[in-house]
Scaffold this active site. Sequence first.
Site, short mmCIF file in Angstrom:
data_model
loop_
_atom_site.label_atom_id
_atom_site.label_comp_id
_atom_site.label_asym_id
_atom_site.label_seq_id
_atom_site.Cartn_x
_atom_site.Cartn_y
_atom_site.Cartn_z
N GLY A 77 0.91 -1.27 -0.18
CA GLY A 77 0.09 -0.06 -0.68
C GLY A 77 0.58 1.25 -0.01
O GLY A 77 0.43 2.59 -0.54
N THR A 78 2.03 1.85 0.58
CA THR A 78 2.76 2.39 1.12
C THR A 78 3.17 2.74 -0.17
O THR A 78 3.33 3.80 -0.76
CB THR A 78 3.43 1.94 1.81
OG1 THR A 78 3.35 2.30 3.27
CG2 THR A 78 4.91 3.47 1.51
N GLN A 186 -7.72 -1.05 4.12
CA GLN A 186 -8.58 -1.40 5.16
C GLN A 186 -9.42 -1.68 4.83
O GLN A 186 -10.73 -2.47 5.58
CB GLN A 186 -8.39 -0.11 6.49
CG GLN A 186 -7.11 -0.06 6.93
CD GLN A 186 -6.45 -1.67 7.99
OE1 GLN A 186 -7.54 -2.11 8.40
NE2 GLN A 186 -5.63 -1.21 8.31
N THR A 244 11.82 -7.49 -11.21
CA THR A 244 10.84 -8.40 -11.23
C THR A 244 10.09 -9.24 -10.16
O THR A 244 10.04 -8.50 -9.31
CB THR A 244 12.37 -9.63 -11.82
OG1 THR A 244 13.02 -9.43 -12.55
CG2 THR A 244 11.93 -10.83 -11.87
N CYS A 337 2.90 0.79 12.22
CA CYS A 337 3.67 1.91 11.90
C CYS A 337 3.80 2.66 12.33
O CYS A 337 5.51 3.43 12.51
CB CYS A 337 3.81 2.51 10.56
SG CYS A 337 2.78 1.08 8.99
#
Length: 388
Positions: A77-78, A186, A244, A337
């Site tokens: 997601g980041t 989420q 890759t 986080c």
Amino acid sequence: MYFCFCMKKVYFDSAATTKLRPEVIDCMTQALKTEYGNPSSTHAFGRSAKSLIETARKEIAEILNVTAAEIIFTSGGTEADNLALNSSVRDLGVKRIITSKIEHHAVLHTVHALEKHHNITVEYVDLDGCGHVTLDSLETLLAESDQKTLVSLMHVNNEVGNVLDITAVGHLCKKYDALFHSDTVQSVGHYKLDLQETLVDFLAVAAHKFHGPKGIGFAFVRKNSGLRPLIYGGEQERGLRAGTEPVHNIAGMNEALRVSYQNLDKEKAYVTDLKKYFKETIKKAIPTISFNGGCDDLERSTYTLLNVCLPMSSEKGMMLLFQLDLKGIACSKGSACQSGATGGSHVLNEFLSAEDLAKPSLRFSFSSFNTKEEIDYVVASLKELCEA
């Protein structure tokens, strides 16, 4: 003489990361065994791996009602958030970003960097007393400037679970010719999304939030967006993300998403019942407990978490997570986080009173792997710690 210490283990931190489904482990194991060719190679081994990736892309796209070309695999997601925000400023002429102060730091820190290094104007929507975005405030901000604007608002808040009406936000953005990015980390896997009805330009998704592997996610990038890559190298991912591809992770994510939506109604009902039971049980055990944000409102918050404020001094609260961990209970004070941060939750800081901010708050997040018996154990443990 041998002693066996069998500590009970209870996992209520699924908003941080979820347990892998058995089907996903099997799928990934098979891919690791058989699909070891480089997907960019033209020989049979490479073509087989590439076929698995493109099948996954197509199946994920069908779930969201988009085209396969609009799904770009990322590390999570980041990276997907960064791709949308940074590239919108660099490539699409965005001069202003509208967001909220309770976004995930993958968005907030990126926005702050863009403000500092690219002179982007950043404006924040108003929140109500429970931390919900007020749509009137958003429309006011959209209407007051004709600068090229990107709106970035998350679908489900990762700390308090508030659910945004992203369909309404999408229509507002369309009305004022603004781009719309949403962090749906989420919500994808937990809510049905039809991206032909929801007018969002960019989404961010992480597999490990819906019982898939870590290190893989995807960005939805609306076709003909004009975005260019953040990571240069090969021509993988339609030229938008070099490197890759991790074939086994992509296969695992696809399987996790498929099973999540296949079982969505049944699992949603089960987890919703767990949340209701947790809410009722803990309120009876600790009557002075309160619920942060709108997380106790089942209509306006996600069914997957509760964030509670405990009637306990800050001094006692400092050791609370450690004490729960000793009892085998996993939960969190907020975003995983931010586990090393000392400034408290930036989300709760926006709407809790100073009195409540001084008390410890905990986030309990649920999945279909949890049980009511586990809830009973957690509530009893919390009651004991509050009364100690």
